[in-house]
Design an enzyme around this catalytic site. Structure first.
Site, short mmCIF file in Angstrom:
data_model
loop_
_atom_site.label_atom_id
_atom_site.label_comp_id
_atom_site.label_asym_id
_atom_site.label_seq_id
_atom_site.Cartn_x
_atom_site.Cartn_y
_atom_site.Cartn_z
CG ASP A 1 -7.03 4.20 -0.32
OD1 ASP A 1 -6.00 3.50 -0.42
OD2 ASP A 1 -7.88 4.06 0.56
CD GLU B 1 -5.12 0.66 -2.82
OE1 GLU B 1 -4.17 0.38 -2.09
OE2 GLU B 1 -6.23 1.00 -2.39
#
Length: 867
Positions: free
Chosen positions: A419, A474
């Site tokens: 993330d 990401e």
């Protein structure tokens, strides 16, 4: 994460971080640059003395670790060991393969050499931290170690000593590591399994504080006390209570089809669901829809439920809300038994700002060298209200790398989705940045080399433990090399999320009526990616499902989703349009947008509600923190038939197209609103026109022969009208001069004609006439046997996306197209295919793959020269 899209926000209240404001010396200062080159040269000649003089003035690091580092060094992330097995030779250092893959990167060779030198170290000691730190059995007792260099005194307290720590004082070594050995009592552990523990220490102002141990393997809260703080829990169950894995990891799929899921909100009831409930009730749904990979959100412990799991407090602890660590192991083992791989959404980009329950509680005013985080502005993310790691710190690297190994080996995860990678890559964290694709945006003083090196180390570690791991980044910036191997000079991810695609769909749904949809623009955005780096495409994820935003289904049908989804009456125009376009949007995103595909839990059937976690603003309600499976299970609701369309996953199983290097867009017909393309050996026809049905629409193809319907969004079982006959044979006709694309139809050597109803997508496969033909009347369901001539395509990492935007039903016309022009396409997903800074003019808009299968007709490659 749910805040990811805010990386592109530009509120006036925020400003980009500057290096000067942080009193941070430039990573590209002349001194550091020359020092790095000098050190690398000396190291290759076998001299360790220079390295130690410049980088390692201290005598040793903690105890058994022979590596040495000075935290104050300008390139403090460099750590070298005489026995390193991951060093590069002088020739390898000078020749960086990624510069051959993309020649436009060559002006930045010094940058790549610099970060490669910082990476050269052995990972062994870095990844085994959890075997020493935290609570571990050693001989006849339990040894507890904690890194807290700023602490003046320290104790371990808990249920075992009545929370009175004077008899359990800890000792500190010269490197800030506190330790204590607590002997067993009468053959039993002094600290029993499942008992509460905390680290108590005194900091500089004389105040004593209790903190959850940083390496604790479980943390929980009193469920009967509202707002109670978390406690660390010593988790060491006896053999009889420890879960034993029964099933091996499934093999790595050629193309991941990912089901993104949140265990806690997976129940139909307004409550927190458990790991075991998810395993027994939701996993079978995922398997039935032919996904091959699950991506679990919110696994790492987070004290604030509404953070969606992205404000982590306890990095080695599985979230206690959904059960124990053994319950999570049961879930993963059950997934493996079904052939599903499991990825974890890992958050190493930042940490919760929570002092009481989280790692931030160890920061008591010390310098960055003595803390997990940077100090001052550099250590705080203004948009996320969270703390930022100091990736140049030895103990931070040990903590994070060990954390990855812990989840891989203890819980048998099959990989990770990292993330917030954009925030890690740059000192500005992507705030106030709209990336245009100019390479200077990626390789400058704004680049956080310490963070880049950490990600290189992380990917090397993961793949050394599990060579078949799947690791996804990401990243919205599109940094070149992010998805190339570390051995080539890349950062090492297997895939990058194609984050610009959902933004494009949101823009169309919010700001354009159907007549304004551009087939060229949609096709360009779906295919605009670096041809040598793989992407995971998605039309929507959890980001588009949270409160304040809308899912695609909600954008399309809005309030009628609550009143117009009954099959007992005729569908309204809004419902007809919504269901048709929902299927088309998801399918074209899957088929054109990348080398893998992702869907968020419930979006496959158009879940009607957004997600709203319990919080003060909604009275701590769980009402919208759930998934209404009852909707898709009810026979007379359109959610049921609509929810069958993940059969596109089954089509990829039967005739693999996601993993194919062959991708040719042959037609973007603006007038008729049609897109035609080939992926693998399949031909896809998407008709986005709101009214027009075309009988005898001519589509180009590669191979001659007979074609039949493989998948039809308008089939009855998918809530359509059954307008396309599935028992019709479509025979090809040759087009133009073989081997001369400009004489062909839409640059394709063959063609056939189809019926293309409004707002439908139909896929055709070539019949292998050497096999006995099927007599089935209905081949639209890919659950039935498809006699598809589908040889396996080599998934070549360096293959070029094939794009052939030819004439729109007029072989005499071509649509000139420029791929990746920065001036014209600033809204793209970061770096264009392949090198930013050049404009690629494609004659007849044809890009040809480096490698094609033997049976494929040879294509011509034109206009692909670099400046």
């Amino acid at each position: 994460m749910m805040a990811s899209l805010s990386l592109l926000a530009t509120p006036s209240a925020f400003r980009s971080f500057s290096l000067s404001s942080n009193n941070n010396r430039s990573l590209y200062s002349t001194t550091n640059h020359h020092l790095a080159k000098q050190l690398a040269a000396e190291y290759r000649r076998g001299s360790q003395k220079l390295l130690r003089r410049h980088l390692f003035p201290c005598n040793s690091v903690y105890g058994r670790f022979p590596l040495q580092v000075s935290y104050g060094s300008p390139i403090s992330a460099v750590m070298v060991q005489d026995t390193s097995t991951m060093t590069t030779s002088e020739e390898e250092a000078e020749h960086i393969h990624i510069l051959d893959v993309d020649t436009a990167l060559r002006p930045f060779k010094d940058h790549f050499q610099y970060r490669i030198k910082k990476y050269e170290l052995s990972l062994k000691n870095m990844r085994e931290g959890y075997l020493k730190f935290g609570f571990n059995k050693e001989d006849d007792g339990i040894v507890y170690r904690e890194w807290a260099p700023a602490a003046q005194e320290a104790q371990v307290v808990g249920d075992f000593n009545g929370w009175y720590g004077s008899n359990h004082q800890m000792e500190k070594n010269q490197f800030g590591v506190w330790s204590i050995k607590i002997p067993d009592s009468e053959g039993k552990p002094a600290i029993p399994h499942n008992s509460r523990v905390k680290f108590r220490f005194k900091h500089g102002d004389g105040v004593w504080v209790d903190r959850i141990p940083a390496w604790v393997k479980y943390a929980s809260v009193d469920p009967n006390t509202f707002g109670a703080p978390y406690d660390g829990v010593l988790w060491d169950p006896p053999a009889s209570e420890r879960y034993e894995f029964k099933y091996p990891r499934p093999p790595k799929p050629k193309a991941p089809r990912i089901y993104e899921a949140h265990v806690g909100m997976s129940s139909s009831e307004p409550r927190i669901s458990s790991y075991r409930e998810f395993a027994d009730e939701v996993l079978p749904r995922i398997k039935a829809n032919n996904y091959n990979t699950i991506q679990l959100m919110a696994v790492m412990e987070h004290s604030y439920y509404a953070s969606f799991g992205y404000h982590v407090t306890n990095f080695f602890s599985a979230s206690s809300r959904s059960g124990t660590p053994e319950d999570l192991k049961y879930l993963i083992d059950k997934a493996h038994s079904l052939g599903l791989r499991v990825l974890m959404d890992v958050v190493h980009s930042h940490a919760s700002n929570n002092v009481t329950d989280g790692l931030n509680g160890f920061d008591v005013g010390q310098s960055s060298q003595e803390s997990y985080f940077h100090t001052g502005e550099r250590g705080y993310h203004k948009l996320w209200d969270s703390r930022l790691f100091n990736y140049g710190n030895w103990e931070v690297l040990r903590f994070l790398l060990s954390n990855l190994r812990w989840w891989l080996e203890e819980f048998k995860f099959d990989g990770f989705r990292f993330d917030g990678v954009t925030s890690m890559l740059y000192h500005h964290h992507g705030i106030n940045m709209a990336f245009t694709g100019n390479y200077n945006e990626y390789f400058s003083e704004a680049n956080d080399v310490d963070a880049v090196v950490y990600l290189m180390l992380a990917n090397s570690l993961i793949h050394s433990i599990l060579p078949d791991a799947t690791v996804i980044a990401e990243d919205v910036s599109g940094m070149p090399g992010l998805g190339r191997p570390v051995s080539e000079g890349g950062i090492g991810f297997d895939y990058r999320l194609a984050m610009a695609i959902p933004d494009k769909w949101i823009d169309y749904l919010k700001n354009k009526n159907d007549e304004q949809w551009s087939m060229k623009d949609l096709s360009w955005n779906l295919t605009n990616r670096r041809r040598t780096e793989k992407c995971i495409s998605y039309a929507e994820s959890h980001d588009q499902s949270i409160i304040g935003d809308k899912t695609i289904a909600f954008f399309l049908m809005d309030k009628e989703m609550y009143s117009g989804m009954s099959c007992l009456g005729d569908a309204s125009p809004a419902i007809e349009r919504g269901i048709a376009l929902h299927k088309m949007i998801h399918f074209i995103t899957m088929a054109l947008g990348g080398e893998g595909y992702l869907n968020f839990m419930g979006n496959e059937f158009g879940h009607p509600e957004w997600i709203d976690f319990p919080r003060e603003g909604n009275g701590w309600s769980y009402e919208k923190c759930r998934r209404q499976w009852n909707l898709v299970d009810t026979d007379h609701l359109r959610y049921k038939v609509h929810g069958h369309f993940p059969s596109m996953n089954a089509l990829d199983d039967k005739s693999p197209f996601l993993s194919s290097a062959k991708q040719i867009v042959s037609c973007t017909d603006e007038e008729n609103k049609v897109i035609v393309f080939e992926r693998g050996d399949l031909v896809f026809v998407f008709n986005f026109h709101q009214e027009n049905t075309y009988d005898g629409y001519k589509v180009g193809c590669d191979l001659p022969g007979k074609y039949r319907v493989a998948l039809d969004s308008d089939a009855w079982e998918f809530g359509g009208h059954g307008r396309v006959a599935h028992d019709v044979d479509h025979f090809t006709s040759p087009e133009g001069i073989p081997g001369v694309p400009e004489t062909n139809f839409n640059n394709r050597p063959n063609s056939f004609k189809v019926l293309s109803p409004a707002r439908t997508c139909v896929v055709y496969y070539k019949v292998d006439e050497s096999l006995k033909e099927t007599n089935d009347a209905d081949l639209s369901s890919v659950d039935e046997t498809l006699k598809v001539d589908a040889p396996e395509h080599e998934n070549v990492e360096e293959s070029t996306i094939l794009v052939a935007h030819g004439a729109e039903q007029n072989p005499g016309e071509t649509n000139e197209r420029y791929l990746g022009s920065v001036d014209e396409k600033s809204q793209n997903d970061g770096a264009k295919p392949e090198s930013i800074g050049e404009t690629v003019s494609v004659v007849d808009e044809m890009i040809v793959a480096n490698k094609l299968n033997d049976h494929e007709v040879e294509e011509t490659e034109e206009g692909m020269s670099n400046e």
